[in-house]
Design a protein around this motif. Structure first.
Motif, short mmCIF file in Angstrom:
data_model
loop_
_atom_site.label_atom_id
_atom_site.label_comp_id
_atom_site.label_asym_id
_atom_site.label_seq_id
_atom_site.Cartn_x
_atom_site.Cartn_y
_atom_site.Cartn_z
N GLN A 109 0.82 -1.21 0.00
CA GLN A 109 0.00 0.00 0.00
C GLN A 109 0.86 1.26 0.00
O GLN A 109 0.58 2.21 -0.73
CB GLN A 109 -0.92 0.01 1.22
CG GLN A 109 -2.08 -0.93 1.12
CD GLN A 109 -3.05 -0.74 2.26
OE1 GLN A 109 -2.66 -0.65 3.42
NE2 GLN A 109 -4.32 -0.66 1.93
N GLN A 113 0.97 4.16 -2.83
CA GLN A 113 0.66 5.55 -2.49
C GLN A 113 1.81 6.48 -2.88
O GLN A 113 1.59 7.55 -3.44
CB GLN A 113 0.35 5.68 -1.00
CG GLN A 113 -0.07 7.09 -0.61
CD GLN A 113 -0.43 7.22 0.86
OE1 GLN A 113 -0.51 6.23 1.58
NE2 GLN A 113 -0.62 8.45 1.32
N ARG A 123 -6.77 5.27 0.35
CA ARG A 123 -6.03 4.20 1.02
C ARG A 123 -6.68 3.91 2.38
O ARG A 123 -6.83 2.74 2.76
CB ARG A 123 -4.57 4.60 1.22
CG ARG A 123 -3.79 3.54 1.98
CD ARG A 123 -2.35 3.95 2.21
NE ARG A 123 -1.68 2.95 3.05
CZ ARG A 123 -0.40 3.00 3.34
NH1 ARG A 123 0.36 3.97 2.87
NH2 ARG A 123 0.13 2.07 4.12
#
Length: 173
Positions: A109, A113, A123
Motif C-alpha cells: 500500500q 501511495q 487508502r
C-alpha cells in the motif's frame, strides 16, 4: 384423356415409442454475468521509475511533459493493485519491504501511495474494507498485525484481500 389420379395425402412420420424429453436451455437469468474487465495495465504494479523517482522529480517532469503520473484509483482497484503487487514482488511478514523486495500488505500500500496510484483518503477507505473483511472472521487486530502472525499464509492473505475488494465493490467504491 387424362388417366385417373388418386389424391395423395402427406404422410406423417411415425411416432416414437417413448415421449421425447424436453431440451433444457439455460435462461438468461441462470447464466453467470461476464466478469468486469479492467483496462489494460491498470493492475500492473508501479514501474521502477515510479518506485525510485521522488514525487517532486516526477511532478517536475510531468510539468515539462516528460512524465505521466498514474491516476489515483478508488479503494477496490487499489486493493486489486495491492494483491497484484504482492503476487509479482512476493509476500512477506514482519517487514513492510524485505531486502529481497518482498512486501507485506502495508508495504504494498505504501509503495502504491508513494507512486501516486492511490490517495491517502482512498487508502484509508481500502484499509477500512480490509479491516471489515477481518472482522467477518472474528479478527479484531489491525491488518498489519494479522499479516505478521506465525500461522499466516499467502493464500489466507489473498482471500482476505479479495473479500475486501468485494466489500468495496458492493459499496460502490
Amino acid at each position: 384423356m387424362n388417366p385417373p389420379t388418386t389424391a395423395q395425402r402427406p404422410q406423417a412420420a411415425p411416432r416414437p415409442a417413448a415421449p421425447a424429453r424436453p431440451v433444457h436451455r439455460p435462461t438468461p437469468h441462470t447464466q453467470a454475468p461476464a466478469p468486469v474487465q479492467a483496462p489494460p495495465n491498470l493492475l500492473d504494479p508501479p514501474s521502477w521509475g515510479q518506485r525510485l523517482l521522488p514525487r517532486a522529480v516526477r511532478e517536475g517532469m510531468e510539468a515539462l511533459g516528460w512524465w505521466t503520473n498514474p491516476i489515483p484509483q478508488k479503494p477496490s482497484v487499489h486493493l486489486a493493485q495491492v494483491l497484484a503487487a504482492l503476487e509479482k514482488y512476493g509476500w512477506c511478514k514482519s517487514l513492510d519491504v524485505a531486502p529481497s523486495g518482498r512486501m507485506c500488505i502495508r508495504g504494498a500500500q505504501t509503495m502504491l501511495q508513494r507512486a501516486g496510484h492511490v490517495t491517502e483518503h482512498d487508502r484509508a477507505k481500502a484499509v477500512h474494507y480490509l479491516q471489515q473483511s477481518l472482522h467477518e472472521i472474528g479478527v479484531d487486530q489491525p491488518f498489519f498485525y494479522w499479516n505478521d502472525l506465525d500461522e499466516r499464509t499467502f493464500p489466507q492473505v489473498r482471500q482476505r484481500i479479495q473479500r475486501a475488494i468485494h466489500l468495496a465493490h458492493t459499496h460502490g467504491e
